[in-house]
Scaffold this motif. Structure first.
Motif, PDB file in Angstrom:
ATOM      1  N   LEU A 169       0.841  -1.197   0.000  1.00  0.00           N
ATOM      2  CA  LEU A 169       0.000   0.000   0.000  1.00  0.00           C
ATOM      3  C   LEU A 169       0.877   1.248   0.000  1.00  0.00           C
ATOM      4  CD1 LEU A 169      -2.892   1.143   0.208  1.00  0.00           C
ATOM      5  CD2 LEU A 169      -2.683   0.936   2.697  1.00  0.00           C
ATOM      6  N   VAL A 170       0.698   2.098  -1.019  1.00  0.00           N
ATOM      7  CA  VAL A 170       1.534   3.286  -1.189  1.00  0.00           C
ATOM      8  C   VAL A 170       0.663   4.536  -1.202  1.00  0.00           C
ATOM      9  CG1 VAL A 170       3.154   4.502  -2.695  1.00  0.00           C
ATOM     10  CG2 VAL A 170       3.255   2.010  -2.523  1.00  0.00           C
ATOM     11  N   THR A 171       0.957   5.453  -0.298  1.00  0.00           N
ATOM     12  CA  THR A 171       0.323   6.766  -0.332  1.00  0.00           C
ATOM     13  C   THR A 171       1.278   7.780   0.290  1.00  0.00           C
ATOM     14  OG1 THR A 171      -1.731   7.982   0.095  1.00  0.00           O
ATOM     15  CG2 THR A 171      -0.918   6.556   1.861  1.00  0.00           C
ATOM     16  N   SER A 172       0.835   9.028   0.421  1.00  0.00           N
ATOM     17  CA  SER A 172       1.701  10.064   0.997  1.00  0.00           C
ATOM     18  C   SER A 172       2.047   9.711   2.437  1.00  0.00           C
ATOM     19  CB  SER A 172       0.993  11.422   0.956  1.00  0.00           C
ATOM     20  OG  SER A 172       0.692  11.787  -0.368  1.00  0.00           O
ATOM     21  N   PRO A 173       3.247  10.051   2.905  1.00  0.00           N
ATOM     22  CA  PRO A 173       3.674   9.629   4.245  1.00  0.00           C
ATOM     23  C   PRO A 173       2.742  10.059   5.366  1.00  0.00           C
ATOM     24  CG  PRO A 173       5.224  11.211   3.271  1.00  0.00           C
ATOM     25  CD  PRO A 173       4.318  10.762   2.190  1.00  0.00           C
ATOM     26  N   PHE A 174       2.211  11.283   5.299  1.00  0.00           N
ATOM     27  CA  PHE A 174       1.320  11.752   6.357  1.00  0.00           C
ATOM     28  C   PHE A 174      -0.052  11.076   6.300  1.00  0.00           C
ATOM     29  CE2 PHE A 174       1.213  14.671   2.762  1.00  0.00           C
ATOM     30  CZ  PHE A 174      -0.127  14.657   2.429  1.00  0.00           C
ATOM     31  N   HIS A 175      -0.375  10.458   5.164  1.00  0.00           N
ATOM     32  CA  HIS A 175      -1.680   9.813   4.958  1.00  0.00           C
ATOM     33  C   HIS A 175      -1.601   8.299   5.141  1.00  0.00           C
ATOM     34  CE1 HIS A 175      -5.214   8.932   1.990  1.00  0.00           C
ATOM     35  NE2 HIS A 175      -5.700   9.139   3.200  1.00  0.00           N
ATOM     36  N   GLN A 176      -0.391   7.762   5.290  1.00  0.00           N
ATOM     37  CA  GLN A 176      -0.209   6.315   5.299  1.00  0.00           C
ATOM     38  C   GLN A 176      -0.924   5.647   6.472  1.00  0.00           C
ATOM     39  OE1 GLN A 176       1.840   4.776   2.795  1.00  0.00           O
ATOM     40  NE2 GLN A 176       0.977   2.840   3.474  1.00  0.00           N
ATOM     41  N   LEU A 177      -0.846   6.228   7.671  1.00  0.00           N
ATOM     42  CA  LEU A 177      -1.468   5.609   8.840  1.00  0.00           C
ATOM     43  C   LEU A 177      -2.978   5.486   8.669  1.00  0.00           C
ATOM     44  CD1 LEU A 177      -1.471   4.519  11.719  1.00  0.00           C
ATOM     45  CD2 LEU A 177      -1.525   6.897  12.539  1.00  0.00           C
ATOM     46  N   ARG A 178      -3.632   6.576   8.322  1.00  0.00           N
ATOM     47  CA  ARG A 178      -5.091   6.539   8.181  1.00  0.00           C
ATOM     48  C   ARG A 178      -5.500   5.620   7.024  1.00  0.00           C
ATOM     49  NH1 ARG A 178      -8.822   9.986   5.559  1.00  0.00           N
ATOM     50  NH2 ARG A 178      -7.227  11.593   5.236  1.00  0.00           N
ATOM     51  N   THR A 179      -4.745   5.636   5.959  1.00  0.00           N
ATOM     52  CA  THR A 179      -5.046   4.756   4.832  1.00  0.00           C
ATOM     53  C   THR A 179      -4.948   3.299   5.256  1.00  0.00           C
ATOM     54  OG1 THR A 179      -4.177   6.396   3.270  1.00  0.00           O
ATOM     55  CG2 THR A 179      -4.409   4.148   2.477  1.00  0.00           C
ATOM     56  N   TYR A 180      -3.878   2.970   5.964  1.00  0.00           N
ATOM     57  CA  TYR A 180      -3.718   1.587   6.431  1.00  0.00           C
ATOM     58  C   TYR A 180      -4.865   1.173   7.351  1.00  0.00           C
ATOM     59  CZ  TYR A 180      -2.343  -2.256   9.390  1.00  0.00           C
ATOM     60  OH  TYR A 180      -2.363  -3.423  10.099  1.00  0.00           O
ATOM     61  N   LEU A 181      -5.207   2.017   8.312  1.00  0.00           N
ATOM     62  CA  LEU A 181      -6.275   1.683   9.254  1.00  0.00           C
ATOM     63  C   LEU A 181      -7.609   1.497   8.539  1.00  0.00           C
ATOM     64  CD1 LEU A 181      -5.378   4.142  12.163  1.00  0.00           C
ATOM     65  CD2 LEU A 181      -5.053   1.659  12.129  1.00  0.00           C
ATOM     66  N   THR A 182      -7.831   2.283   7.482  1.00  0.00           N
ATOM     67  CA  THR A 182      -9.064   2.167   6.697  1.00  0.00           C
ATOM     68  C   THR A 182      -9.069   0.883   5.886  1.00  0.00           C
ATOM     69  OG1 THR A 182      -9.165   4.583   6.524  1.00  0.00           O
ATOM     70  CG2 THR A 182     -10.538   3.319   5.019  1.00  0.00           C
ATOM     71  N   PHE A 183      -7.985   0.610   5.170  1.00  0.00           N
ATOM     72  CA  PHE A 183      -7.896  -0.602   4.357  1.00  0.00           C
ATOM     73  C   PHE A 183      -7.974  -1.851   5.241  1.00  0.00           C
ATOM     74  CE2 PHE A 183      -7.058   2.071   0.874  1.00  0.00           C
ATOM     75  CZ  PHE A 183      -6.960   1.330  -0.296  1.00  0.00           C
ATOM     76  N   ALA A 184      -7.296  -1.810   6.378  1.00  0.00           N
ATOM     77  CA  ALA A 184      -7.302  -2.966   7.275  1.00  0.00           C
ATOM     78  C   ALA A 184      -8.715  -3.260   7.776  1.00  0.00           C
ATOM     79  CB  ALA A 184      -6.360  -2.727   8.446  1.00  0.00           C
ATOM     80  N   LYS A 185      -9.481  -2.203   8.040  1.00  0.00           N
ATOM     81  CA  LYS A 185     -10.875  -2.372   8.483  1.00  0.00           C
ATOM     82  C   LYS A 185     -11.708  -3.045   7.393  1.00  0.00           C
ATOM     83  CE  LYS A 185     -14.614  -1.453  11.008  1.00  0.00           C
ATOM     84  NZ  LYS A 185     -14.849  -1.916  12.391  1.00  0.00           N
ATOM     85  N   VAL A 186     -11.562  -2.570   6.161  1.00  0.00           N
ATOM     86  CA  VAL A 186     -12.347  -3.122   5.047  1.00  0.00           C
ATOM     87  C   VAL A 186     -11.895  -4.538   4.703  1.00  0.00           C
ATOM     88  CG1 VAL A 186     -12.857  -2.832   2.583  1.00  0.00           C
ATOM     89  CG2 VAL A 186     -12.875  -0.843   4.103  1.00  0.00           C
ATOM     90  N   PHE A 187     -10.588  -4.798   4.813  1.00  0.00           N
ATOM     91  CA  PHE A 187     -10.032  -6.084   4.398  1.00  0.00           C
ATOM     92  C   PHE A 187     -10.088  -7.163   5.475  1.00  0.00           C
ATOM     93  CE2 PHE A 187      -6.800  -4.297   1.060  1.00  0.00           C
ATOM     94  CZ  PHE A 187      -7.859  -3.803   0.314  1.00  0.00           C
ATOM     95  N   GLN A 188     -10.402  -6.804   6.719  1.00  0.00           N
ATOM     96  CA  GLN A 188     -10.145  -7.698   7.842  1.00  0.00           C
ATOM     97  C   GLN A 188     -10.820  -9.065   7.743  1.00  0.00           C
ATOM     98  OE1 GLN A 188     -11.489  -6.088  11.579  1.00  0.00           O
ATOM     99  NE2 GLN A 188     -13.463  -5.422  10.792  1.00  0.00           N
ATOM    100  N   SER A 189     -11.954  -9.151   7.084  1.00  0.00           N
ATOM    101  CA  SER A 189     -12.631 -10.450   6.979  1.00  0.00           C
ATOM    102  C   SER A 189     -12.404 -11.116   5.627  1.00  0.00           C
ATOM    103  CB  SER A 189     -14.136 -10.278   7.225  1.00  0.00           C
ATOM    104  OG  SER A 189     -14.710  -9.402   6.266  1.00  0.00           O
ATOM    105  N   HIS A 190     -11.450 -10.603   4.846  1.00  0.00           N
ATOM    106  CA  HIS A 190     -11.228 -11.130   3.500  1.00  0.00           C
ATOM    107  C   HIS A 190      -9.840 -11.733   3.307  1.00  0.00           C
ATOM    108  CE1 HIS A 190     -15.007  -9.410   1.961  1.00  0.00           C
ATOM    109  NE2 HIS A 190     -14.739  -8.382   2.753  1.00  0.00           N
ATOM    110  N   GLY A 191      -9.037 -11.750   4.344  1.00  0.00           N
ATOM    111  CA  GLY A 191      -7.730 -12.391   4.256  1.00  0.00           C
ATOM    112  C   GLY A 191      -6.727 -11.677   3.373  1.00  0.00           C
ATOM    113  N   ILE A 192      -6.873 -10.367   3.208  1.00  0.00           N
ATOM    114  CA  ILE A 192      -5.932  -9.594   2.393  1.00  0.00           C
ATOM    115  C   ILE A 192      -4.779  -9.109   3.276  1.00  0.00           C
ATOM    116  CG2 ILE A 192      -5.621  -7.640   0.841  1.00  0.00           C
ATOM    117  CD1 ILE A 192      -7.589  -9.689  -0.220  1.00  0.00           C
ATOM    118  N   GLU A 193      -3.580  -9.398   2.867  1.00  0.00           N
ATOM    119  CA  GLU A 193      -2.376  -9.001   3.622  1.00  0.00           C
ATOM    120  C   GLU A 193      -1.879  -7.647   3.115  1.00  0.00           C
ATOM    121  OE1 GLU A 193       2.265 -10.441   3.929  1.00  0.00           O
ATOM    122  OE2 GLU A 193       0.703 -11.964   3.675  1.00  0.00           O
ATOM    123  N   ILE A 194      -1.617  -6.729   4.029  1.00  0.00           N
ATOM    124  CA  ILE A 194      -1.183  -5.371   3.671  1.00  0.00           C
ATOM    125  C   ILE A 194       0.240  -5.121   4.154  1.00  0.00           C
ATOM    126  CG2 ILE A 194      -1.629  -2.897   3.913  1.00  0.00           C
ATOM    127  CD1 ILE A 194      -4.533  -3.612   4.619  1.00  0.00           C
TER     128      ILE A 194
END
Length: 237
Positions: free
Chosen positions: A170-195
């Motif tokens: 997962l690639v985004t701007s450094p200041f946006h990386q944390l929120r992006t990760y937390l959002t993707f992890a929430k959406v992906f959590q029941s689908h077995g997607i590794e980030i």
């Protein structure tokens, strides 16, 4: 002389401690994990009004592709904030109103969005630039409908499932990386997607120096506020 040297040493130590505190805070936002082979590199549109953030994200993602870390590049996002008024292709007001009616964006955001949300700097821009950087067309997947980070994650998930991909960088701007990760992890959590997180080298914002710029301090403050709001809404892991 000894007193002067002692005061100088204490001053330097104090400054070093202050720098270290801000550096640690920057690292909390600019997440970068140990790289390992993935199925796709996901890069998000978005400029925050500065084209260097968008181009830096793409360069980082393309470099990872050329280094062999993943066979696909996923470009995500319907728009970025405009940086060139004359060249902008703004999202029509009617489309924004429909998005608000459908609950995708808030109605209060429409006036600003109508003036700044540029479709010319969307996932299609990332694709064109990636092609110019040597990526083959078949290696690039595009979702160009998402209007915010949660939709980035939801629409990217659809693409990943369609192509049977389960590991992303997962690639985004450094200041946006944390929120992006937390959002993707929430959406992906029941689908077995590794980030795997890999913040972009934007050439400007850096975890070691961000606090020296008022603009970048404001970006971090904005991210802190957004994380709090979206966590209360249940959008973050």
């Amino acid at each position: 002389m000894k007193t002067v040297l002692l005061l100088t040493s204490f001053t330097l130590l104090f400054l070093l401690i202050i720098w270290f505190v801000f550096y640690i805070k920057g690292k909390k936002f600019a997440l970068r994990d140990r790289l390992h082979k993935a199925d796709a590199i996901v890069v998000l549109a978005g400029t925050r009004g500065d084209i260097r953030f968008l181009d830096g994200k793409l360069r980082t993602a393309v470099n990872l592709y050329h280094q062999g870390w993943a066979p696909f590049l996923v470009c995500s996002g319907k728009f970025s904030v405009k940086v060139d008024t004359k060249a902008a292709d703004l999202i029509p007001l009617e489309e924004l109103q429909k998005a608000a009616w459908d609950g995708r964006i808030q109605e209060k955001d429409i006036p600003n969005a109508a003036k700044t949300w540029d479709r010319n700097l969307a996932a299609s821009y990332l694709r064109r630039e990636a092609l110019d950087m040597g990526l083959p067309p078949e290696a690039i997947l595009v979702e160009d409908e998402s209007l915010h980070t949660r939709e980035n994650a939801e629409y990217v998930l659809d693409l990943l499932k369609k192509h049977h991909l389960s590991r992303i960088i997962l690639v985004t701007s450094p200041f946006h990386q944390l929120r992006t990760y937390l959002t993707f992890a929430k959406v992906f959590q029941s689908h077995g997607i590794e980030i795997t997180n890999f913040y972009a080298d934007t050439g400007e914002w850096h975890p070691a120096t961000w606090f020296l710029s008022k603009e970048y301090r404001n970006l971090v403050s904005s991210e802190v506020s957004r994380i709090k709001i979206y966590r209360e809404k249940g959008d973050l892991l």
